[in-house]
Write an enzyme that holds these catalytic residues in place. Structure first.
Site, PDB file in Angstrom:
ATOM      1  N   LYS A 281       5.510  -1.825   6.292  1.00 54.42           N
ATOM      2  CA  LYS A 281       4.743  -2.944   6.337  1.00 54.42           C
ATOM      3  C   LYS A 281       4.390  -3.546   7.981  1.00 54.42           C
ATOM      4  CE  LYS A 281       4.936  -4.923   1.883  1.00 54.42           C
ATOM      5  NZ  LYS A 281       5.441  -6.212   0.921  1.00 54.42           N
ATOM      6  N   ARG A 282       5.431  -3.214   8.864  1.00 58.75           N
ATOM      7  CA  ARG A 282       5.478  -3.480   9.988  1.00 58.75           C
ATOM      8  C   ARG A 282       4.507  -2.884  10.853  1.00 58.75           C
ATOM      9  NH1 ARG A 282      10.789  -3.842   8.423  1.00 58.75           N
ATOM     10  NH2 ARG A 282      11.197  -1.778   9.445  1.00 58.75           N
TER      11      ARG A 282
END
Length: 513
Positions: A281-282
């Site tokens: 997700k980063r």
């Protein structure tokens, strides 16, 4: 491995006597947690489940795993529903659709999980564990130093009543652990083939927190059993938990929750970002919002995501969702990690844009021609002018948001001059080219072909090929060195506005001379 079969199950309680309607056939589930924005790895999992269900004429059950009150948000829940609907991955049972196994949000099914945990304890399939985190960590470290598996060592498996009383007197709050059967577990993974897990590598595990709230390890298998899930297609990061869940499915059947039949599993390959790291997700390119904001077509994005571990044919990369459904076979999924390539994703999306009927392309561009995307005054937009250039733009844009910069020169009072383009085009001699072009433009018939012929003549006059000759004109009129075909653009822009922009460029050159 036993194949999954269908049987009535409870809609409100694990012990309810009223059976739900019988279901049959393939039933898969997509059960994300509502934490943060949806990401492309999650979408790939949803897509493969959806395609598998559609290929087999089965059902996709959309379930929300929202039992973590500290991290789950209503905003993320709404984003999940909106994302699937934008992508066109409609579900057959789930939130806002309903179904015989409602509710489909795990936060609304607490009574079921509490009842199942109680029955597992009573049947001896689970037990209370009073070990503190510090004690667990110490014993794990000792096991590692001794070269033993570092999973839970079964310390509380067979506590006496006196030991329990002593722990309770200390004020310890137990978790509930599932008691693994102590036998080798073998299953055939639909992607990876036969896999075997030995007892020493699969220890007892927690299913209920010390505060009484159920864990993922309990709620998903319980819901799978009650919702008659036949196939579980999920990421390979969950592979190690599969033998634990297989044992729990069987225990659930023993206490009358579901049939005890085990779903078939298929663990999808990891999606990598840069290097060998999992796309998380980063990673900026992982957020689904990025693709919506840039104007990817859902079918273009899904086409690319389907290639992350699967292919329709060795020599084919572009296809429709209908063709995907027709061809999809989970056994063809490659177990090796797949690398996410943004450039390739863009290229496939561009092909889907080209394949749109023109009227659909024009409609799809609409949001990027209005506020807040459009830099021009709303009243300056001319739909008819845009539609004249839309066929040319369709062959050049990669994502829908590209359309704004491709046609902004038509609707801005003055073009936005890109300084790098200005420096590149306005070299010595450019002023003479612009003056000759202006004289020619005053007299020529204002049609693309005639404008091109006039520009060719200007080039010959100055000893330049057409590409070099038209560069100063393009920058003067559109602000950039690249864009839509120049002469068609000038025809739509009109003679008066074209001459005014050439004059403005000449004035700037005189000022800086």
């Amino acid at each position: 491995m036993a194949s999954a079969s269908s049987t009535p199950s409870s809609t409100a309680s694990a012990t309810a006597s009223t059976a739900s309607p019988r279901t049959s056939g393939v039933r898969v589930r997509f059960c994300p947690s509502p934490t943060g924005n949806p990401h492309v790895g999650l979408v790939r999992t949803a897509l493969f489940n959806w395609a598998f269900a559609r290929h087999h004429g089965g059902k996709l059950i959309f379930r929300i795993e929202d039992t973590d009150a500290a991290r789950d948000t209503e905003e993320s829940y709404r984003q999940l529903l909106d994302a699937l609907r934008w992508l066109g991955l409609e579900w057959d049972e789930g939130p806002e659709v309903g179904g015989p196994h409602a509710p489909y949000r795990q936060s609304q099914r607490r009574e079921i999980y509490d009842d199942v945990a109680r029955r597992l304890l009573e049947a001896g399939h689970a037990y209370r564990c009073y070990c503190t985190p510090e004690e667990l960590q110490q014993r794990r470290e000792e096991a590692r130093r001794a070269g033993r598996p570092s999973g839970y060592d079964g310390h509380c498996r067979d506590l006496t009543a006196e030991q329990v009383a002593a722990y309770e007197a200390e004020g310890r709050r137990p978790i509930v652990r599932f008691r693994m059967p102590g036998e080798t577990i073998t299953f055939t993974d639909l992607v990876r083939g036969e896999l075997t897990f030995t007892p020493e590598n699969v220890s007892d595990y927690g299913i209920v927190r010390a505060d009484g709230s159920p864990l993922y390890t309990l709620v998903n298998p319980v819901d799978d059993a009650l919702m008659e899930i036949t196939h579980v297609l999920r990421g390979e990061d969950l592979l190690s938990s599969t033998p634990r869940q297989i044992a729990l499915y069987r225990a659930l059947g023993d206490i009358g929750v579901g049939t005890g039949a085990v779903p078939e599993f298929g663990h999808l390959p990891m999606v990598l970002g840069e290097g060998t790291k999992k796309l998380s997700k980063r990673n900026p390119e992982s957020s689904l919002d990025l693709y919506r904001e840039r104007g990817f077509l859902p079918e273009g994005l899904l086409n690319y995501l389907s290639l992350l571990g699967w292919s329709i044919a060795e020599d084919r990369e572009v296809f429709s969702l209908e063709e995907l459904v027709e061809a999809f076979d989970i056994r063809d999924v490659n177990p090796n990690p797949a690398r996410f390539d943004l450039k390739k994703c863009e290229a496939i999306n561009a092909i889907h844009l080209r394949q749109l009927p023109l009227e659909d392309f024009v409609a799809a561009c609409g949001p990027w021609l209005r506020e807040p995307h459009a830099p021009w005054r709303p009243e300056a937009f001319d739909q008819a002018a845009f539609e004249k250039l839309a066929p040319l733009a369709q062959t050049r844009v990669t994502v829908l948001s590209d359309i704004t910069r491709n046609v902004d020169f038509l609707f801005l009072d003055e073009p936005e001059i890109d300084e790098a383009s200005w420096q590149k085009a306005m070299k010595p001699g450019a002023e003479g080219v612009l003056r000759s072009a202006r004289q020619a433009f005053e007299k020529v018939e204002w049609q693309a072909d005639a404008i091109k012929e006039a520009m060719l003549a200007v080039g010959e006059e100055h000893g330049l090929k057409l590409g070099k000759a038209q560069a100063p004109v393009r920058v003067a009129v559109t602000g950039r060195t690249v864009g839509l075909p120049l002469f068609e653009s000038l025809e739509v822009l009109g003679r008066e506005r074209t001459l005014a922009r050439v004059d403005a460029a000449l004035a700037r050159l005189e000022e800086t001379a």
